[in-house]
Design an enzyme around this catalytic site. Structure first.
Site, mmCIF file in Angstrom:
data_model
loop_
_atom_site.group_PDB
_atom_site.id
_atom_site.type_symbol
_atom_site.label_atom_id
_atom_site.label_comp_id
_atom_site.label_asym_id
_atom_site.label_seq_id
_atom_site.Cartn_x
_atom_site.Cartn_y
_atom_site.Cartn_z
ATOM 1 N N ILE A 1 -19.686 14.619 -7.338
ATOM 2 C CA ILE A 1 -20.263 14.300 -8.643
ATOM 3 C C ILE A 1 -20.422 15.552 -9.487
ATOM 4 O O ILE A 1 -20.203 15.524 -10.703
ATOM 5 C CB ILE A 1 -21.605 13.574 -8.411
ATOM 6 C CG1 ILE A 1 -21.343 12.210 -7.742
ATOM 7 C CG2 ILE A 1 -22.372 13.385 -9.714
ATOM 8 C CD1 ILE A 1 -22.530 11.640 -7.010
ATOM 9 N N ASP A 2 -20.783 16.654 -8.865
ATOM 10 C CA ASP A 2 -21.009 17.895 -9.597
ATOM 11 C C ASP A 2 -19.725 18.373 -10.263
ATOM 12 O O ASP A 2 -19.704 18.700 -11.453
ATOM 13 C CB ASP A 2 -21.539 18.958 -8.636
ATOM 14 C CG ASP A 2 -22.503 19.926 -9.296
ATOM 15 O OD1 ASP A 2 -22.928 19.669 -10.434
ATOM 16 O OD2 ASP A 2 -22.851 20.931 -8.662
ATOM 17 N N ASP A 3 -18.639 18.453 -9.493
ATOM 18 C CA ASP A 3 -17.357 18.847 -10.068
ATOM 19 C C ASP A 3 -16.967 17.923 -11.211
ATOM 20 O O ASP A 3 -16.507 18.372 -12.267
ATOM 21 C CB ASP A 3 -16.268 18.801 -8.991
ATOM 22 C CG ASP A 3 -16.254 20.041 -8.139
ATOM 23 O OD1 ASP A 3 -15.424 20.919 -8.385
ATOM 24 O OD2 ASP A 3 -17.081 20.140 -7.216
#
Length: 647
Positions: A384-386
């Site tokens: 999710i961060d990427d």
């Protein structure tokens, strides 16, 4: 123009512009022809020690790889004989034990200076008996530790349904990928004898007493005794079915690069598990795995000669997303050829379609894939961060030939990211609602984070992305803001799960809240600003030692680093601070820049497992200062002198 140049602040603007230009030029030059960026990802010498031990276990070690690995390990030994989990950190018992054993396997005598000092440290730290479970399992592989003294991890857990406590999907994805192959190893308990001993590392103390039966730890300790008894007389048919199921699960998740999850622990344990189940070294799965692991090798020079070390992971997608965002904030044109090449490469890396199955779908079965992974090849585990950072960057790109493709990709990504929101309103890195803490009590879990609950830094990146998409008023973003507001620490900072530590968390959250419409005069924002200003170092920079994850006295304290200084500046700039703290922070970046346009950063600022495993992202020292300098110069363009006149 002349009057402006006489103002000392404008001199700072000119210096900042020169620093930014040099850094941007350096970043452009580091881009790969295919469009991506990748900095080395350095961790600690357990990666190298375990690589050496793996090669000895599989019978593929050579004198050259042994000696080059040993040189790297020796070059990182501390004066007290220990090895640390991060540069400049205190000695770590388990890391030192693994380094000692690897050097012995490489041919070093137990009485040599390196190993004698290491053994003395181990003894003073409690002896090998106090090392972590993973270390004991590596020792058991070579007959240096008893399998009876390792916690049991039966492969029969593969049969637990997804709703049952302690099923494999209760673990975070990185732990899950490690646990499954270790169930095979734990069941088969192989021993590859070596001609060394570890008597120098033993304290001789008796095993610790069991905890009270009324405690969770006591219950799990007694469960482990039962599992040891079952291991001696398992249900043969059930055990064989479980082993087959575990091996099938492993093979199903082998990635295109030959690895598992793109990270070292599941990679090496999966290779061992497959080999134990009859996969020869030249079988397709084993050959691909070994070849891929070689691709994680970095060659270096030490004072004693050529050395080799192993990256625990590789971060090209993450690095490219950050580099692209930094360049755009530095004022590079949205249709610049380097920007477009990076965008094209990222678009090719998106994991799309209903047929792209991943473990994240266990809790979100109807959600269509649309995210990105961290690595070159890790389609099973988009994160999710990427994805949030990529959407933030790509939405600003002006693609001359494929605007429709770009829009469609980003719309898929936003839908996927929004769908991965956990019930409490936050976002985690890889899974939704991976919050059941029961697994943390198992005797096996004495190292690192094993679940993946929502964190402030990831949630902040998603909130900032949704705000940039014009969705600040929609329910997912509003719930994310509420989650962030509720998770603020009493001192005004936020905890940083994936970066060190409260400086990282605060540097992520403040820009996100402001982007989502929270006033810069909001009490929470002002509290965060005060916290940052109170923790600025005398040299104008910011730093936070990784010991802050275990010792609160270190929170916000540490030697200044370029990346952490940039994180603090990003928060202060988002809060529209025009204080001396900002000017001093910019001054730190300008004054510490190298002639080649980048910065030195000896300290680790990335986090794998809080308290246990840390990362030096070698590109952080460049991209984050670019980001901070770019936003500093762009926030008040009237005072940013044109380059020709400023010089």
């Amino acid at each position: 123009m002349t009057a402006l140049r006489s103002d000392p602040v404008d001199v700072r603007l000119g210096d900042a512009r020169l620093a930014l230009d040099a850094a941007v030029e350096h970043l452009h030059a580091r881009q790969h022809d295919e469009g991506w960026w990748k900095g080395d990802l350095e961790t600690n010498v357990t990666m190298d020690a375990e690589d050496l031990m793996l090669r000895h276990f599989l019978g593929i070690a050579t004198a050259e790889t042994d000696q080059q690995t040993a040189r790297w390990i020796r070059s990182h030994q501390n004066a007290d004989g220990s090895w640390s989990t991060f540069a400049g950190g205190p000695g770590d018992l388990s890391t030192t034990v693994e380094a000692w054993v690897a050097l012995r396997m490489a041919g070093y005598a137990a009485g040599c200076d390196h190993l004698a000092r290491a053994a003395a440290f181990v003894q003073a730290a409690g002896g090998v008996e106090d090392a972590r479970v993973f270390t004991h399992m590596w020792l058991a592989l070579f007959g240096l530790w008893s399998w009876d003294e390792c916690p049991q991890l039966p492969p029969e857990i593969m049969f637990l349904p997804r709703w049952a406590p302690l099923n494999i999907y209760d673990w975070g994805c990185w732990a899950r990928q490690t646990i499954v192959p270790l169930t095979v190893v734990s069941a088969l308990q192989p021993v590859h004898p070596v001609e060394i001993g570890i008597g120098e590392l033993r304290s001789g103390r008796r095993p610790r007493r069991l905890e009270r039966v009324t405690s969770l730890a006591g219950v799990f300790q007694r469960l482990d005794r039962f599992l040891h008894a079952y291991h001696r007389r398992p249900l043969r048919y059930l055990r064989e079915r479980a082993l087959r199921k575990a091996v099938g699960w492993i093979l199903d998740r082998q990635e295109a690069d030959g690895g598992w999850g793109g990270i070292q622990p599941p990679w090496v344990y999966s290779l061992i598990a497959l080999h134990l189940r009859g996969h020869s070294l030249d079988s397709p799965a084993m050959q691909a795995g070994l070849d891929g692991l070689d691709g994680f090798t970095v060659h270096a020079e030490t004072d004693e000669g050529p050395a080799r070390w192993l990256e625990a992971c590789q971060s090209p997608v993450w690095d490219t997303a950050l580099a692209l965002g930094a360049l755009l904030d530095a004022g590079v044109a949205a249709d610049d050829p380097d920007v477009v090449r990076a965008a094209d490469w990222l678009l090719d890396e998106q994991i799309t379609g209903r047929d792209r199955r991943g473990d994240w779908q266990i809790r979100r079965p109807e959600l269509v894939s649309g995210g990105w992974a961290f690595e070159f090849a890790n389609d099973t585990y988009p994160d999710i961060d990427d994805t949030a950072e990529i959407v933030l960057a790509l939405r600003r790109v002006r693609h001359p030939s494929a605007p429709g493709r770009l829009t469609a990709a980003l719309d898929r990504a936003v839908t996927w990211t929004t769908g991965m929101q956990s019930r409490d309103g936050g976002w985690a890195a890889f899974d939704a609602d991976n919050t059941r803490t029961l697994v943390e009590g198992l005797p096996f879990c004495d190292f690192g984070a094993v679940i993946d609950p929502p964190s402030a830094d990831v949630t902040a990146h998603v909130v900032e992305m949704l705000a940039a998409e014009g969705r600040a008023e929609e329910e997912p973003c509003r719930r994310g803001v509420e989650w962030l507001t509720a998770s603020q620490e009493a001192d005004g900072s936020w905890f940083g799960r994936w970066g060190a530590n409260h400086v990282y968390g605060t540097g992520a959250v403040v820009p996100a809240l402001v982007a989502a419409g929270v006033s810069t005069q909001d009490a929470g924002i002002r509290s965060a600003v005060r916290w940052l200003e109170q923790h600025q170092n005398d040299d104008g920079g910011w730093g936070e030692d990784l010991r802050s994850y275990r010792d609160p006295a270190w929170i916000g304290r540490g030697d200044s680093t370029p990346s952490q200084t940039a994180w603090a500046l990003l928060a202060l700039l988002a809060a529209d601070e025009r204080s001396a703290a900002v000017e001093r922070g910019i001054g730190y970046l300008v004054s510490t820049q190298r002639p080649d346009g980048t910065w030195d950063e000896d300290h680790y600022t990335g986090t794998g497992f809080p308290g246990d495993f840390y990362i030096a992202y070698h590109l952080y020292r460049l991209v984050f200062p670019i980001w901070a300098l770019g936003r500093y110069l762009a926030r008040d363009p009237v005072r940013d002198l044109d380059r020709e006149g400023d010089r």
